[in-house]
Design a protein around this motif. Structure first.
Motif, PDB file in Angstrom:
ATOM      1  N   ASP A 478       2.315  10.031   0.726  1.00  0.00           N
ATOM      2  CA  ASP A 478       2.171   9.035   1.787  1.00  0.00           C
ATOM      3  C   ASP A 478       3.466   9.040   2.587  1.00  0.00           C
ATOM      4  N   SER A 479       3.659  10.064   3.409  1.00  0.00           N
ATOM      5  CA  SER A 479       4.948  10.324   4.046  1.00  0.00           C
ATOM      6  C   SER A 479       5.410   9.188   4.944  1.00  0.00           C
ATOM      7  N   ASP A 480       4.465   8.506   5.622  1.00  0.00           N
ATOM      8  CA  ASP A 480       4.871   7.438   6.532  1.00  0.00           C
ATOM      9  C   ASP A 480       4.880   6.066   5.868  1.00  0.00           C
ATOM     10  N   GLY A 481       4.515   6.007   4.570  1.00  0.00           N
ATOM     11  CA  GLY A 481       4.593   4.745   3.843  1.00  0.00           C
ATOM     12  C   GLY A 481       3.643   3.678   4.331  1.00  0.00           C
ATOM     13  N   ASP A 482       2.487   4.071   4.887  1.00  0.00           N
ATOM     14  CA  ASP A 482       1.541   3.077   5.397  1.00  0.00           C
ATOM     15  C   ASP A 482       0.454   2.716   4.396  1.00  0.00           C
ATOM     16  N   TYR A 512       4.592   8.199  -2.562  1.00  0.00           N
ATOM     17  CA  TYR A 512       3.354   8.643  -3.213  1.00  0.00           C
ATOM     18  C   TYR A 512       2.470   7.441  -3.547  1.00  0.00           C
ATOM     19  N   LEU A 513       1.174   7.723  -3.645  1.00  0.00           N
ATOM     20  CA  LEU A 513       0.181   6.788  -4.164  1.00  0.00           C
ATOM     21  C   LEU A 513      -0.511   7.454  -5.344  1.00  0.00           C
ATOM     22  N   VAL A 514      -0.767   6.679  -6.381  1.00  0.00           N
ATOM     23  CA  VAL A 514      -1.487   7.195  -7.545  1.00  0.00           C
ATOM     24  C   VAL A 514      -2.822   6.464  -7.648  1.00  0.00           C
ATOM     25  N   PHE A 515      -3.895   7.229  -7.902  1.00  0.00           N
ATOM     26  CA  PHE A 515      -5.239   6.672  -7.988  1.00  0.00           C
ATOM     27  C   PHE A 515      -5.858   6.981  -9.352  1.00  0.00           C
ATOM     28  N   VAL A 516      -6.509   6.003  -9.953  1.00  0.00           N
ATOM     29  CA  VAL A 516      -7.541   6.289 -10.951  1.00  0.00           C
ATOM     30  C   VAL A 516      -8.829   6.301 -10.143  1.00  0.00           C
ATOM     31  N   TRP A 517      -9.256   7.495  -9.782  1.00  0.00           N
ATOM     32  CA  TRP A 517     -10.312   7.581  -8.775  1.00  0.00           C
ATOM     33  C   TRP A 517     -11.692   7.548  -9.391  1.00  0.00           C
ATOM     34  N   SER A 518     -12.703   7.516  -8.508  1.00  0.00           N
ATOM     35  CA  SER A 518     -14.077   7.269  -8.962  1.00  0.00           C
ATOM     36  C   SER A 518     -14.748   8.493  -9.564  1.00  0.00           C
ATOM     37  N   ILE A 563       2.798   1.801  -3.171  1.00  0.00           N
ATOM     38  CA  ILE A 563       3.593   2.963  -2.781  1.00  0.00           C
ATOM     39  C   ILE A 563       4.759   3.132  -3.747  1.00  0.00           C
ATOM     40  N   ILE A 564       4.942   4.358  -4.220  1.00  0.00           N
ATOM     41  CA  ILE A 564       6.073   4.699  -5.081  1.00  0.00           C
ATOM     42  C   ILE A 564       6.963   5.670  -4.312  1.00  0.00           C
ATOM     43  N   THR A 565       8.226   5.314  -4.154  1.00  0.00           N
ATOM     44  CA  THR A 565       9.181   6.179  -3.476  1.00  0.00           C
ATOM     45  C   THR A 565      10.023   6.899  -4.520  1.00  0.00           C
ATOM     46  N   LEU A 566       9.949   8.217  -4.549  1.00  0.00           N
ATOM     47  CA  LEU A 566      10.652   9.018  -5.545  1.00  0.00           C
ATOM     48  C   LEU A 566      11.873   9.677  -4.922  1.00  0.00           C
ATOM     49  N   THR A 567      13.005   9.559  -5.635  1.00  0.00           N
ATOM     50  CA  THR A 567      14.239  10.227  -5.230  1.00  0.00           C
ATOM     51  C   THR A 567      14.734  11.107  -6.365  1.00  0.00           C
ATOM     52  N   VAL A 568      15.652  12.000  -6.057  1.00  0.00           N
ATOM     53  CA  VAL A 568      16.098  12.979  -7.053  1.00  0.00           C
ATOM     54  C   VAL A 568      16.874  12.328  -8.189  1.00  0.00           C
TER      55      VAL A 568
END
Length: 688
Positions: A478-482, A512-518, A563-568
């Motif tokens: 989710d690069s733009d964080g929307d 990133y977004l994480v889904f438990v999808w259908s 939204i999860i923002t991951l850094t090094v």
């Protein structure tokens, strides 16, 4: 002798060390029945109590005032009885009033963010970060060994040489030892107590400076106590059983080693029994007599290096016997254990034959035993003291056998023992790093954690709530964080493992977004069929808090995280996920994104009632289990390791026998229901 593990409780290395099987051949089962039956007949003041051991629920036991052993109480356990020497009903003992915990559905304090002790559960779950409000009990630790465990770090050197405690504190510009206090104003720990039968009299008081071999010395107990005090809210008791000039080969010789049992081994066990069975008398200020044997630390070895004796050649074998015998005689099969090495001389070679034997034989044997990860599975830790050895030129006295009485050495040893004990409690005290051959690539991040069955629907992964295997989890960029996934960017699909964990690796830094999808989750026969997302959704998935529910969405549709923002290098290191190559302590990995689900048709609440009303035996069980209660239960449900209903029984009398022969091996939850569909009690059982 082959040790049989009846079920997969935790990781494979824990399986290899289970001691269950040897207690359950036919003669032992007969003896167990006789013992339990006899205890019911002879009990003088019996009450049913929850059996407790740090982090793993097993059974209910009888609390008996035993006329055969004088005053005090003995706990009779139907799961881990000690048959080693006591086979008759009249002289059976467990060795101590040791308890294993049944998971109690206590409310959690959302403000109490801390690092509590590990909790074993159905299958395996990560260590919770929210400390539970539980009934107060004393966490008992044993520090055993010879003179260095007594404590030889000098507080005040009369000649003013460097290396005494005053010198260390006065020159502590970084505040590394600030918690110790200042000269003439040493810190006293209000919640940590010491019992030590010292040469000058028995010490029974709160831990502070001056509790070493004499009043002008400190030992490992000081910083060990500070580490435990920071780790536990419960009161802590340290029982120090250490005597100078004693060998493992003779004085502490374990019972299962060939030869005569060492008198100091017997004395050690006796002191532990006497103190723990008389807590209210020995330490009335603690305010409770309920306790748990939580850990054992061993710091000894000098006398076994004597070149005129052959103790060194058998030290490794004797140390294996010591670990196993202490666990057996104290009645705690997986008692966390820390072995502290004899690091005399550090890494410097010496012409001294005695020190050479310490360096080349004793310390090697200590490491071999403590680092036997395959046998002990993270419950036995190792502290290498060689890095803490300091030369005579910066120490108060000349005496390599006592590390030249350098206070900094003993501060470091005690702190390291405490840290390693915490790792052993959390089943992460491994010497080998299984991930060494799989280094993390630079500028690469990861995300993961757990999908679990939220039995009480509170949005917190409690210690007794299992993971759900086989769940399909999807990660999108989710690069733009929307909050809307970007097309084509993400980590793909992962399937949760048998303990409910998932992990996406090789990601680029970003949102990133994480889904438990259908897909492959909600239909009949799929892992989340009939389940809905739990309550108490935490929208800020980026808060680095583990064990909370980060998923939301309508039933039977995609359940997504925030939204999860991951850094090094900015991700949490203290999530305390299971330690393996998929869940390492990695500053570029966020292992706190959890999803809770529950079955809306399952029972929810646990009503307050007198648990003495229900007795369950035997446990572990093979073909049938008996339930005794003094009121009519409406139903008993058997739930499997992922929370699915396996069988429902309607008891018809006060004593009912349930046929369990068709149950596959594993861990199950017995849920006792009233006629309003409320759960009165949960009990875990092991099916062999």
């Amino acid at each position: 002798m082959t040790l049989i593990n009846p079920i997969k409780l935790v990781k494979s290395n824990f399986q290899k060390n289970s001691h269950v099987g040897r207690f359950f051949n036919l003669p032992m089962r007969i003896s167990m029945f006789i013992i339990i039956f006899s205890s019911l007949i002879y009990k003088a003041d019996a009450q049913i109590v929850n059996a407790q051991r740090s982090g793993f629920a097993l059974i209910t036991t009888e609390h008996v005032v035993d006329i055969n052993f004088g005053s005090g109480s003995t706990f009779y356990s139907a799961v881990w009885p000690i048959f080693k020497k006591y086979l008759g009903a009249s002289n059976f003992q467990t060795g101590l009033g040791v308890t294993w915990p049944t998971s109690q559905r206590q409310p959690t304090d959302p403000e109490a963010i801390a690092e509590p002790p590990a909790e074993f559960e159905i299958g395996y779950a990560p260590i919770v970060k929210l400390k539970e409000r539980t009934l107060t009990k004393v966490r008992v630790f044993i520090l055993a060994g010879q003179s260095n465990m007594q404590g030889q770090g000098t507080i005040i050197d009369p000649e003013g040489d460097p290396g005494d405690l005053i010198d260390i504190i006065e020159n502590d510009t970084n505040g590394d030892w600030a918690e110790v206090g200042q000269p003439n104003n040493w810190t006293t720990l209000d919640n940590v107590y010491l019992y030590y039968e010292a040469d000058g009299g028995t010490i029974k008081e709160k831990v502070t400076v001056g509790h070493g071999a004499n009043s002008n010395s400190i030992g490992p107990e000081l910083m060990f106590a500070h580490q435990m005090d920071a780790f536990y809210e419960d009161p802590v008791l340290i029982i120090k059983t250490a005597w100078g000039g004693k060998s493992l080969g003779e004085d502490f010789r374990p019972p299962s080693a060939e030869g005569t049992t060492g008198p100091y081994y017997n004395q050690m066990i006796q002191i532990i029994q006497n103190v723990t069975q008389n807590l209210s008398t020995e330490f009335p200020d603690i305010g409770t007599s309920q306790f748990e044997l939580t850990g054992f630390a061993w710091f000894q070895g000098w006398n076994d290096g004597d070149p005129n004796k052959d103790f060194g050649d058998e030290y490794e074998s004797n140390l294996y016997h010591l670990v196993n015998d202490v666990r057996n005689d104290l009645g705690v099969v997986q008692l966390p254990f820390v072995v502290t090495s004899s690091g005399h001389g550090g890494n410097t070679q010496t012409p001294d034959t005695w020190v050479q034997r310490i360096q080349n034989i004793i310390s090697v044997a200590q490491e071999n035993v403590a680092c036997d990860d395959e046998t002990y599975g993270g419950y036995v830790g190792f502290v290498d003291t060689k890095p803490f050895y300091l030369e005579r030129s910066v120490s108060p006295f000349k005496g390599i056998h006592h590390f030249h009485n350098n206070a900094l050495t003993f501060l470091n040893i005690g702190k390291s023992m405490g840290n390693e004990m915490i790792r052993a409690i959390n089943e992460t005290a491994f010497c080998a790093d299984p991930c060494m051959d799989e280094p993390s690539a630079p500028e690469v991040v990861s995300i993961g954690n757990r999908v679990w069955n939220d039995l009480n629907r509170d949005g917190i992964n409690d210690p007794d709530e299992p993971g759900i295997p086989g769940v399909s989890v999807l990660a999108w960029g989710d690069s733009d964080g929307d909050g809307v996934p970007d097309g084509g960017a993400g980590g793909g699909i992962k399937i949760t493992d048998e303990e409910g964990y998932y992990r996406f690796e090789g990601l680029s830094p970003g949102n990133y977004l994480v889904f438990v999808w259908s897909v492959n989750n909600w239909n009949e026969g799929e892992p989340l069929h009939g389940f809905v997302s739990t309550n108490a959704f935490v929208a800020n998935a980026n808060n680095d808090v583990d064990n909370d529910n980060n998923g939301s969405g309508n039933p039977f549709t995609d359940i997504n995280s925030g939204i999860i923002t991951l850094t090094v290098d900015g991700e949490p290191l203290d999530g305390f996920d299971p330690y393996d190559c998929n869940f390492n302590f990695d500053a570029a990995g966020n292992n706190t994104i959890d999803f809770g689900f529950y079955d809306p048709n399952a029972a929810l609440s646990v009503e307050n009632f007198n648990e003495n009303n229900i007795l369950i035996f035997p446990n572990p069980v093979q073909n049938e289990i008996t339930i005794k209660n003094n009121f009519n239960l409406y139903q008993v449900k058997i739930i499997d390791a992922v929370g699915r209903l396996y069988k429902t029984i309607s008891p018809t009398q006060e004593t009912d026998t349930i046929n369990t022969s068709s149950l596959p091996q594993g861990v199950y939850l017995l849920v006792f229901m009233d006629d309003t569909n409320n759960a009165l009690k949960y009990n875990k059982i092991i099916k062999l």
